[in-house]
Design a protein around this motif. Structure first.
Motif, PDB file in Angstrom:
ATOM      1  N   SER A  38       0.870  -1.175   0.000  1.00  0.00           N
ATOM      2  CA  SER A  38       0.000   0.000   0.000  1.00  0.00           C
ATOM      3  C   SER A  38       0.907   1.225   0.000  1.00  0.00           C
ATOM      4  N   GLU A  39       0.296   2.381  -0.121  1.00  0.00           N
ATOM      5  CA  GLU A  39       1.049   3.634  -0.152  1.00  0.00           C
ATOM      6  C   GLU A  39       1.986   3.729   1.057  1.00  0.00           C
ATOM      7  N   ALA A  40       1.574   3.175   2.194  1.00  0.00           N
ATOM      8  CA  ALA A  40       2.369   3.257   3.427  1.00  0.00           C
ATOM      9  C   ALA A  40       3.710   2.531   3.302  1.00  0.00           C
ATOM     10  N   ASP A  41       3.768   1.533   2.417  1.00  0.00           N
ATOM     11  CA  ASP A  41       5.013   0.781   2.246  1.00  0.00           C
ATOM     12  C   ASP A  41       6.032   1.528   1.396  1.00  0.00           C
ATOM     13  N   LEU A  42       5.556   2.539   0.680  1.00  0.00           N
ATOM     14  CA  LEU A  42       6.397   3.164  -0.349  1.00  0.00           C
ATOM     15  C   LEU A  42       7.210   4.320   0.216  1.00  0.00           C
ATOM     16  N   THR A  43       8.222   3.966   1.000  1.00  0.00           N
ATOM     17  CA  THR A  43       9.081   5.006   1.548  1.00  0.00           C
ATOM     18  C   THR A  43      10.534   4.678   1.251  1.00  0.00           C
ATOM     19  N   GLY A  44      11.332   5.694   1.096  1.00  0.00           N
ATOM     20  CA  GLY A  44      12.786   5.538   0.972  1.00  0.00           C
ATOM     21  C   GLY A  44      13.197   4.543  -0.094  1.00  0.00           C
ATOM     22  N   LYS A  45      14.092   3.651   0.296  1.00  0.00           N
ATOM     23  CA  LYS A  45      14.653   2.700  -0.662  1.00  0.00           C
ATOM     24  C   LYS A  45      13.606   1.697  -1.141  1.00  0.00           C
ATOM     25  N   SER A  46      12.622   1.422  -0.302  1.00  0.00           N
ATOM     26  CA  SER A  46      11.560   0.509  -0.731  1.00  0.00           C
ATOM     27  C   SER A  46      10.772   1.133  -1.878  1.00  0.00           C
ATOM     28  N   ARG A  47      10.549   2.424  -1.795  1.00  0.00           N
ATOM     29  CA  ARG A  47       9.835   3.118  -2.867  1.00  0.00           C
ATOM     30  C   ARG A  47      10.621   3.022  -4.177  1.00  0.00           C
ATOM     31  N   GLN A  48      11.930   3.157  -4.092  1.00  0.00           N
ATOM     32  CA  GLN A  48      12.766   3.097  -5.294  1.00  0.00           C
ATOM     33  C   GLN A  48      12.685   1.712  -5.935  1.00  0.00           C
ATOM     34  N   ALA A  49      12.770   0.670  -5.132  1.00  0.00           N
ATOM     35  CA  ALA A  49      12.670  -0.699  -5.649  1.00  0.00           C
ATOM     36  C   ALA A  49      11.306  -0.911  -6.303  1.00  0.00           C
ATOM     37  N   PHE A  50      10.270  -0.399  -5.649  1.00  0.00           N
ATOM     38  CA  PHE A  50       8.917  -0.515  -6.190  1.00  0.00           C
ATOM     39  C   PHE A  50       8.793   0.242  -7.512  1.00  0.00           C
ATOM     40  N   SER A  51       9.274   1.476  -7.527  1.00  0.00           N
ATOM     41  CA  SER A  51       9.045   2.349  -8.684  1.00  0.00           C
ATOM     42  C   SER A  51       9.814   1.932  -9.918  1.00  0.00           C
ATOM     43  N   ASN A  52      11.068   1.525  -9.749  1.00  0.00           N
ATOM     44  CA  ASN A  52      11.952   1.341 -10.911  1.00  0.00           C
ATOM     45  C   ASN A  52      12.800   0.087 -10.898  1.00  0.00           C
ATOM     46  N   GLY A  53      12.601  -0.814  -9.954  1.00  0.00           N
ATOM     47  CA  GLY A  53      13.537  -1.921  -9.796  1.00  0.00           C
ATOM     48  C   GLY A  53      13.152  -3.188 -10.543  1.00  0.00           C
ATOM     49  N   TRP A  54      14.127  -3.727 -11.284  1.00  0.00           N
ATOM     50  CA  TRP A  54      14.032  -5.099 -11.797  1.00  0.00           C
ATOM     51  C   TRP A  54      14.607  -6.011 -10.732  1.00  0.00           C
ATOM     52  N   LEU A  55      14.216  -7.276 -10.738  1.00  0.00           N
ATOM     53  CA  LEU A  55      14.687  -8.216  -9.721  1.00  0.00           C
ATOM     54  C   LEU A  55      15.730  -9.158 -10.312  1.00  0.00           C
ATOM     55  N   GLY A  56      16.934  -9.168  -9.720  1.00  0.00           N
ATOM     56  CA  GLY A  56      17.971 -10.111 -10.144  1.00  0.00           C
ATOM     57  C   GLY A  56      17.668 -11.483  -9.574  1.00  0.00           C
ATOM     58  N   VAL A  57      17.809 -12.530 -10.391  1.00  0.00           N
ATOM     59  CA  VAL A  57      17.407 -13.864  -9.954  1.00  0.00           C
ATOM     60  C   VAL A  57      18.559 -14.657  -9.333  1.00  0.00           C
ATOM     61  N   GLU A  58      19.700 -13.986  -9.109  1.00  0.00           N
ATOM     62  CA  GLU A  58      20.769 -14.649  -8.352  1.00  0.00           C
ATOM     63  C   GLU A  58      20.834 -14.057  -6.947  1.00  0.00           C
ATOM     64  N   THR A  59      20.911 -12.737  -6.868  1.00  0.00           N
ATOM     65  CA  THR A  59      21.029 -12.079  -5.567  1.00  0.00           C
ATOM     66  C   THR A  59      19.664 -11.685  -5.007  1.00  0.00           C
ATOM     67  N   PHE A  60      18.641 -11.629  -5.874  1.00  0.00           N
ATOM     68  CA  PHE A  60      17.329 -11.086  -5.533  1.00  0.00           C
ATOM     69  C   PHE A  60      17.432  -9.636  -5.075  1.00  0.00           C
ATOM     70  N   GLY A  61      18.454  -8.961  -5.605  1.00  0.00           N
ATOM     71  CA  GLY A  61      18.561  -7.522  -5.447  1.00  0.00           C
ATOM     72  C   GLY A  61      17.864  -6.835  -6.612  1.00  0.00           C
ATOM     73  N   ARG A  62      17.839  -5.518  -6.557  1.00  0.00           N
ATOM     74  CA  ARG A  62      17.144  -4.730  -7.581  1.00  0.00           C
ATOM     75  C   ARG A  62      18.139  -3.939  -8.427  1.00  0.00           C
ATOM     76  N   VAL A  63      17.705  -3.626  -9.655  1.00  0.00           N
ATOM     77  CA  VAL A  63      18.543  -2.873 -10.581  1.00  0.00           C
ATOM     78  C   VAL A  63      17.630  -1.998 -11.446  1.00  0.00           C
ATOM     79  N   THR A  64      18.121  -0.828 -11.859  1.00  0.00           N
ATOM     80  CA  THR A  64      17.296   0.110 -12.622  1.00  0.00           C
ATOM     81  C   THR A  64      17.284  -0.200 -14.114  1.00  0.00           C
ATOM     82  N   PHE A  65      18.439  -0.599 -14.658  1.00  0.00           N
ATOM     83  CA  PHE A  65      18.526  -0.883 -16.094  1.00  0.00           C
ATOM     84  C   PHE A  65      18.832  -2.345 -16.329  1.00  0.00           C
ATOM     85  N   VAL A  66      18.156  -2.935 -17.295  1.00  0.00           N
ATOM     86  CA  VAL A  66      18.549  -4.266 -17.758  1.00  0.00           C
ATOM     87  C   VAL A  66      18.771  -4.194 -19.259  1.00  0.00           C
TER      88      VAL A  66
END
Length: 177
Positions: A38-66
């Protein structure tokens, strides 16, 4: 088949994501992570991952460009397995058998997204919360616009100073239409 790999142009992803993906790892959209947000979850770095992040399938980290890259069937199988395990470990799927079809679907969607683009095309994602849930929009940056000629996307971007960029890939592009 084509999928997309994480790519970094600078250090910004190291700063904007809690857990940045590793350069070169295979990525999927990973929108499932946000399905109950919900909107309440969208703060700081979590918002960035939500807004623009792809998910890496090795580290399960996020990245902006693929970057779109040819992928082998054997790699798809490995990825699907890793993703299914992630669903069991993190999302409470009862077992791999239950998680595999979901993982397959996620990887297939990403392959569909990449299919029409030439290798080295960059993709970005924009997510918004709407009344109906999470909406994902994808944007395309053509390779020639991004100046990608100076590095090949196989592994490390700084250890191959202009030698033999072919690495055995590069055949069979453009015959599918």
């Amino acid at each position: 088949m084509k999928l997309a790999r994480a790519i970094h142009f600078d250090e910004s992803d190291q700063r904007v994501y809690h857990s940045p993906a590793r350069t070169g790892e295979w990525c999927i959209s990973g929108g499932f992570e946000f399905s109950n947000w919900s909107e309440a979850d969208l703060t700081g770095k979590s918002r960035q991952a939500f807004s623009n992040g792809w998910l890496g399938v090795e580290t399960f980290g996020r990245v902006t460009f693929v970057a779109v890259t040819q992928v082998e069937e054997v790699e798809i199988a490995t990825l699907t397995q890793a993703l299914a395990q992630h669903f069991v470990d993190i999302y409470g799927a009862p077992d791999l058998a239950a998680a595999l079809p979901v993982a397959r679907e996620e990887v297939a969607q990403m392959a569909d997204l990449c299919e029409d683009h030439t290798p080295n095309t960059l993709l970005t994602v924009i997510r918004e919360l709407t009344e109906a849930g999470v909406r994902e929009t994808f944007s395309v940056i053509e390779a020639q616009d991004a100046g990608l000629e100076q590095f090949a996307l196989h592994g490390s971007l700084d250890d191959d100073h202009g030698h033999d960029h072919d690495h055995g890939h590069g055949h069979g592009h453009g015959h599918k239409h």
